[in-house]
Design a protein around this motif. Structure first.
Motif, PDB file in Angstrom:
ATOM      1  N   GLY A  59      46.530  51.955  52.162  1.00 57.10           N
ATOM      2  CA  GLY A  59      45.626  51.233  51.274  1.00 57.10           C
ATOM      3  C   GLY A  59      46.290  50.698  50.019  1.00 57.10           C
ATOM      4  N   ILE A  60      47.504  51.195  49.727  1.00 60.35           N
ATOM      5  CA  ILE A  60      48.150  50.762  48.486  1.00 60.35           C
ATOM      6  C   ILE A  60      48.545  49.288  48.529  1.00 60.35           C
ATOM      7  N   VAL A  61      48.611  48.706  49.736  1.00 64.23           N
ATOM      8  CA  VAL A  61      48.946  47.287  49.816  1.00 64.23           C
ATOM      9  C   VAL A  61      47.883  46.444  49.116  1.00 64.23           C
ATOM     10  N   PHE A  62      46.643  46.928  49.120  1.00 65.30           N
ATOM     11  CA  PHE A  62      45.591  46.201  48.428  1.00 65.30           C
ATOM     12  C   PHE A  62      45.736  46.338  46.916  1.00 65.30           C
ATOM     13  N   GLY A  63      46.384  47.401  46.477  1.00 61.02           N
ATOM     14  CA  GLY A  63      46.703  47.519  45.059  1.00 61.02           C
ATOM     15  C   GLY A  63      47.678  46.434  44.623  1.00 61.02           C
ATOM     16  N   VAL A  64      48.664  46.152  45.490  1.00 65.61           N
ATOM     17  CA  VAL A  64      49.608  45.074  45.197  1.00 65.61           C
ATOM     18  C   VAL A  64      48.869  43.742  45.122  1.00 65.61           C
ATOM     19  N   LEU A  65      47.960  43.506  46.076  1.00 62.42           N
ATOM     20  CA  LEU A  65      47.181  42.264  46.062  1.00 62.42           C
ATOM     21  C   LEU A  65      46.309  42.170  44.810  1.00 62.42           C
ATOM     22  N   MET A  66      45.720  43.285  44.404  1.00 67.80           N
ATOM     23  CA  MET A  66      44.910  43.287  43.186  1.00 67.80           C
ATOM     24  C   MET A  66      45.746  42.881  41.985  1.00 67.80           C
ATOM     25  N   GLY A  67      46.973  43.411  41.914  1.00 64.44           N
ATOM     26  CA  GLY A  67      47.859  43.055  40.808  1.00 64.44           C
ATOM     27  C   GLY A  67      48.259  41.599  40.844  1.00 64.44           C
ATOM     28  N   LEU A  68      48.578  41.078  42.038  1.00 62.36           N
ATOM     29  CA  LEU A  68      48.957  39.669  42.173  1.00 62.36           C
ATOM     30  C   LEU A  68      47.814  38.742  41.792  1.00 62.36           C
ATOM     31  N   PHE A  69      46.617  39.019  42.330  1.00 65.90           N
ATOM     32  CA  PHE A  69      45.472  38.155  42.055  1.00 65.90           C
ATOM     33  C   PHE A  69      45.064  38.229  40.584  1.00 65.90           C
ATOM     34  N   SER A  70      45.106  39.431  40.014  1.00 65.58           N
ATOM     35  CA  SER A  70      44.750  39.594  38.611  1.00 65.58           C
ATOM     36  C   SER A  70      45.704  38.817  37.718  1.00 65.58           C
ATOM     37  N   PHE A  71      46.993  38.925  38.006  1.00 68.58           N
ATOM     38  CA  PHE A  71      47.995  38.195  37.233  1.00 68.58           C
ATOM     39  C   PHE A  71      47.794  36.688  37.372  1.00 68.58           C
ATOM     40  N   ALA A  72      47.617  36.212  38.612  1.00 69.74           N
ATOM     41  CA  ALA A  72      47.455  34.781  38.848  1.00 69.74           C
ATOM     42  C   ALA A  72      46.182  34.256  38.203  1.00 69.74           C
ATOM     43  N   ALA A  73      45.122  35.059  38.198  1.00 66.66           N
ATOM     44  CA  ALA A  73      43.871  34.643  37.565  1.00 66.66           C
ATOM     45  C   ALA A  73      44.062  34.476  36.064  1.00 66.66           C
ATOM     46  N   ASN A  74      44.752  35.436  35.446  1.00 69.55           N
ATOM     47  CA  ASN A  74      45.019  35.327  34.011  1.00 69.55           C
ATOM     48  C   ASN A  74      45.904  34.125  33.701  1.00 69.55           C
ATOM     49  N   ALA A  75      46.912  33.893  34.555  1.00 71.11           N
ATOM     50  CA  ALA A  75      47.799  32.751  34.339  1.00 71.11           C
ATOM     51  C   ALA A  75      47.023  31.441  34.442  1.00 71.11           C
ATOM     52  N   SER A  76      46.114  31.354  35.410  1.00 69.22           N
ATOM     53  CA  SER A  76      45.295  30.146  35.560  1.00 69.22           C
ATOM     54  C   SER A  76      44.392  29.959  34.352  1.00 69.22           C
ATOM     55  N   LEU A  77      43.837  31.059  33.876  1.00 72.12           N
ATOM     56  CA  LEU A  77      42.955  30.988  32.714  1.00 72.12           C
ATOM     57  C   LEU A  77      43.721  30.499  31.492  1.00 72.12           C
ATOM     58  N   TYR A  78      44.939  31.037  31.288  1.00 75.15           N
ATOM     59  CA  TYR A  78      45.762  30.614  30.163  1.00 75.15           C
ATOM     60  C   TYR A  78      46.049  29.123  30.237  1.00 75.15           C
ATOM     61  N   LYS A  79      46.423  28.669  31.455  1.00 79.76           N
ATOM     62  CA  LYS A  79      46.747  27.260  31.627  1.00 79.76           C
ATOM     63  C   LYS A  79      45.533  26.381  31.337  1.00 79.76           C
ATOM     64  N   GLY A  80      44.368  26.838  31.779  1.00 76.07           N
ATOM     65  CA  GLY A  80      43.152  26.086  31.507  1.00 76.07           C
ATOM     66  C   GLY A  80      42.874  25.965  30.028  1.00 76.07           C
ATOM     67  N   PRO A 173      46.729  55.986  43.580  1.00 78.22           N
ATOM     68  CA  PRO A 173      47.871  55.229  44.099  1.00 78.22           C
ATOM     69  C   PRO A 173      47.609  53.725  44.146  1.00 78.22           C
ATOM     70  N   VAL A 174      46.383  53.317  44.524  1.00 80.65           N
ATOM     71  CA  VAL A 174      46.040  51.895  44.553  1.00 80.65           C
ATOM     72  C   VAL A 174      46.147  51.301  43.151  1.00 80.65           C
ATOM     73  N   LEU A 175      45.594  51.996  42.163  1.00 77.91           N
ATOM     74  CA  LEU A 175      45.645  51.498  40.790  1.00 77.91           C
ATOM     75  C   LEU A 175      47.085  51.494  40.261  1.00 77.91           C
TER      76      LEU A 175
END
Length: 319
Positions: A59-80, A173-175
């Motif tokens: 299940g920890i692979v979804f933790g990696v995805l959560m980190g990637l999506f969270s980072f990308a969302a913040n980056a998109s927000l900053y750019k906006g 572990p996921v977090l």
């Protein structure tokens, strides 16, 4: 209990938003600040797991995805915020619960009862009312694409969180993987910024003030003017790297607590409703702005808060 967990998560994210708002008025490097936010979450998750002894499983692979999506969302927000209207970006990014409830139906066939659907619609309407600005009425939609992208990415973060629960992933572990991934990505952003600054010989490292992010709450003075064009020409001394990192780790305490509560809510709660309740952290920030910052609250914002309270009451009765 899941409803209480979701409500407490909204409170934690609201406090986080208040701290972001306060920090946005200080001369800090936002990437280094978020290194601290995510690093704090990673360290605390590890310490909590030392005590809990939760197993590391697939299940920890979804933790990696959560980190990637969270980072990308913040980056998109900053750019906006940099290229468009802050109010427009905040409006679109605030519609994440709609994405989540639709995707949850397609992925897991989660459906809402009639009363739950009514409460969900009231909450979403409250978010729309609170975030709807004159920029939208006048058709000034600059930056909408980045807000839309942030909306999708925040939605993917919530969906990955739910999937980590459904897959039997251990919470800590996921977090740990989520926050470790975010720490690495924000550090790379920080390092890249430092390298650009040195190569351009443009003076000390200084990045824009932090816009309201992660869970975008409320525009602050100057955030709807790209690059802080209404700021004073005389900038205060930039915070040191150590001070910025430590403050980010302090802010990160609200983030890790909120994520623990949110994952706990996902264990038994309906994905779309949990996401909608957590998104109401904007109400906490509005109340802070009204009673602490003494900002005048518009009739529109007042109506939005009343609708939010009504929606929560309906959802509570339906849960």
């Amino acid at each position: 209990m899941w409803f209480l967990f979701a409500a407490c998560a909204a409170l934690c994210f609201g406090i986080r938003g208040i701290l972001y708002q306060w920090t946005s008025q200080r001369p800090v490097d936002r990437n280094l600040l978020f290194v601290g936010v995510y690093l704090s979450g990673a360290l605390i998750s590890v310490l909590l797991n030392v005590r809990a002894g939760q197993p590391w499983n697939g299940g920890i692979v979804f933790g990696v995805l959560m980190g990637l999506f969270s980072f990308a969302a913040n980056a998109s927000l900053y750019k906006g915020y940099e290229v468009g209207r802050a109010s427009v970006v905040a409006f679109f990014s605030g519609l994440t619960p709609i994405v989540v409830v639709l995707a949850a139906y397609l992925l897991w066939r989660e459906t809402l009862g009639s009363v739950q659907l009514l409460g969900f619609c009231i909450v979403v309407l409250a978010l729309i009312v609170v975030r709807y600005r004159s920029d939208l009425q006048s058709g000034q939609l600059s930056g909408w694409q980045w807000g839309l992208l942030a909306m999708l990415l925040y939605g993917f973060t919530d969906l990955s969180s739910k999937q980590s629960v459904l897959s039997g992933g251990s919470m800590f572990p996921v977090l740990t993987m989520m926050f470790a991934t975010g720490t690495l990505l924000f550090f790379l952003m920080y390092a890249a910024g430092r390298m650009r600054t040195r190569s351009a010989a443009a003076g000390p490292s200084y990045s824009q003030d932090i816009p309201i992010a992660a869970s975008p709450e409320r525009e602050t003075p100057g955030t709807n003017v790209p690059n802080g064009e209404n700021a004073s020409s005389a900038r205060p001394a930039v915070w040191s790297g150590k001070r910025t990192l430590l403050w980010g780790m302090t802010v990160g305490l609200t983030n890790i607590v909120g994520m623990v509560l949110m994952l706990s809510a996902y264990e038994d709660g309906i994905t779309g409703i949990v996401s909608a309740i957590a998104a109401l952290n904007v109400v906490i920030v509005l109340l802070y702005a009204r009673f602490y910052l003494k900002d005048a609250m518009s009739r529109q914002e007042t109506i939005g808060i009343v609708l939010a309270m009504a929606g929560i009451l309906v959802l509570r009765l339906a849960s």
